[in-house]
Design an enzyme around this catalytic site. Structure first.
Site, PDB file in Angstrom:
ATOM      1  N   LYS A 110       0.844  -1.206   0.000  1.00 36.20           N
ATOM      2  CA  LYS A 110       0.000   0.000   0.000  1.00 36.20           C
ATOM      3  C   LYS A 110       0.874   1.249   0.000  1.00 36.20           C
ATOM      4  CE  LYS A 110      -3.651  -2.472   2.373  1.00 36.20           C
ATOM      5  NZ  LYS A 110      -4.173  -2.874   3.671  1.00 36.20           N
ATOM      6  N   GLN A 150      -3.428  -1.513   9.938  1.00 32.67           N
ATOM      7  CA  GLN A 150      -3.472  -2.860   9.352  1.00 32.67           C
ATOM      8  C   GLN A 150      -3.962  -3.875  10.389  1.00 32.67           C
ATOM      9  OE1 GLN A 150      -2.670  -3.559   6.006  1.00 32.67           O
ATOM     10  NE2 GLN A 150      -3.570  -5.532   6.528  1.00 32.67           N
ATOM     11  N   ASP A 189      -9.920   2.758   5.522  1.00 33.29           N
ATOM     12  CA  ASP A 189     -10.489   1.428   5.293  1.00 33.29           C
ATOM     13  C   ASP A 189     -12.003   1.401   5.404  1.00 33.29           C
ATOM     14  OD1 ASP A 189      -8.978  -0.701   4.475  1.00 33.29           O
ATOM     15  OD2 ASP A 189      -8.107  -1.080   6.455  1.00 33.29           O
TER      16      ASP A 189
END
Ligand code: NAP
Length: 293
Positions: free
Chosen positions: A53, A97, A120
């Site tokens: 990412k 994450q 997210d």
């Protein structure tokens, strides 16, 4: 024989478009989008995802920062770091994450990310905004799947869409997004009585179960569009007799490609689209924060 929905090629094209927009908008807004990726501990898969990412964000012209924190970090310390980025005017997007170490409350962490910077789309406020069809980030994998369908001009309007899986990450939000696109949605899960029948009724069949081979040829209506979200590692015997781990989806590809009109491969289908979708979310958050319509 089904046509491949090529996520790798499509994601590359989307990243190129995001880069163009980032370059154009950075001139208007006087600063570039800045995404922060936080990793706690050193789970190898998390390191791979975060590195990917970070690299892709850089490639599309965004500023990106990786914060790697020791697995023993306390929850308060993590929340303090997130607060710093929540209030930093030059940060537009924050991603933590998952999974987090067991002593940290994941839900508390996700809720502590400012909704305006929630890369997210895990924050309940953003899920609510998505359900209401308001602007904001969208869950990355479901949004990536819709981007892939759009690229191939597959319109869910009026389709019977069956989703195997109802997780908060994939199945549930995907169904809600498909409903907004006027599909008639059926969710299946482990308590579904007749999974094959529910799948056979689908014009669009998405499997996000994490069960290799769950969707086989007899479960697919001729001409259906089949999207395989599954990411499963299975042991396969090599010609010399040695065992190797292989990445496979949920769908028995060889059987289903005979019946379907379109199918995603694994790897190279939904996976690359998820990352492109994360970058798209970063661009969305940046535009909302900087007031760019
Ligand atoms: P999850 O939280 O484990 O959810 C799996 C869902 O599938 C659950 O709703 C479960 O039902 C359902 N399910 C499992 N076995 C089933 C069966 N035999 N029959 C019917 N339904 C069944 O997983 P997830 O996070 O949604 O991820 C799903 C898969 O997608 C995993 O392989 C994951 O690695 C992969 N994934 C890939 C990407 C990507 O970018 N390619 C992104 C995210 C996830 P219940 O609710 O009843 O338990």
């Amino acid at each position: 024989m089904a046509q491949l929905l090529d996520g790798k090629k499509t994601a590359k094209a989307i990243r190129a478009r995001i880069k163009e927009e980032v370059d154009d908008l950075s001139g208007i807004a006087s600063r570039r989008p800045h995404a922060v990726f936080v990793q706690v501990g050193n789970v190898p898969a998390s390191t791979t995802y975060v590195n990917m990412k970070y690299k892709m964000a850089q490639e599309v012209g965004m500023l990106s920062t990786v914060e790697r924190l020791p697995g023993e970090i306390g929850q308060q310390e993590l929340l303090a770091l997130l607060h710093k980025y929540n209030t930093d005017r030059s940060t537009h997007a924050i991603l933590v994450q998952l999974p987090l170490p067991s002593h940290i409350d994941e839900f508390a962490v996700m809720q502590s990310i400012a909704p305006a910077k929630d890369l997210d789309c895990f924050h309940p406020e953003n899920i609510g905004r998505m359900v209401l069809g308001l602007p904001g980030p969208k869950p990355a994998t479901p949004q990536g799947i819709l981007m892939l369908l759009d690229e191939y001009k597959i319109d869910p309007y009026g389709m019977n869409a069956t989703i195997v899986g109802r997780s908060n990450l994939v199945g549930k939000p995907l169904g809600l997004l498909l409903l907004q696109r006027h599909a008639t949605v059926t969710w299946c899960h482990t308590r579904t009585r007749d999974l094959p029948a529910a799948c056979r009724g689908a014009d669009l069949l998405v499997s996000a179960s994490g069960k290799p081979g769950l969707v086989h040829g007899g479960m697919v209506k001729p001409g259906a569009v089949v999207v395989d979200v599954g990411t499963n590692y299975v042991a396969v015997t090599q010609p010399g007799g040695s065992m190797e781990m292989k990445l496979v989806g949920d769908v028995a590809f060889d059987e289903v490609e005979e019946t379907a009109s379109y199918i995603t491969p694994v790897p190279g289908g939904v996976g690359p689209m998820t990352i492109a979708s994360v970058l798209y979310n970063a661009l969305t958050l940046y535009k909302l924060i900087e007031g760019i319509v």
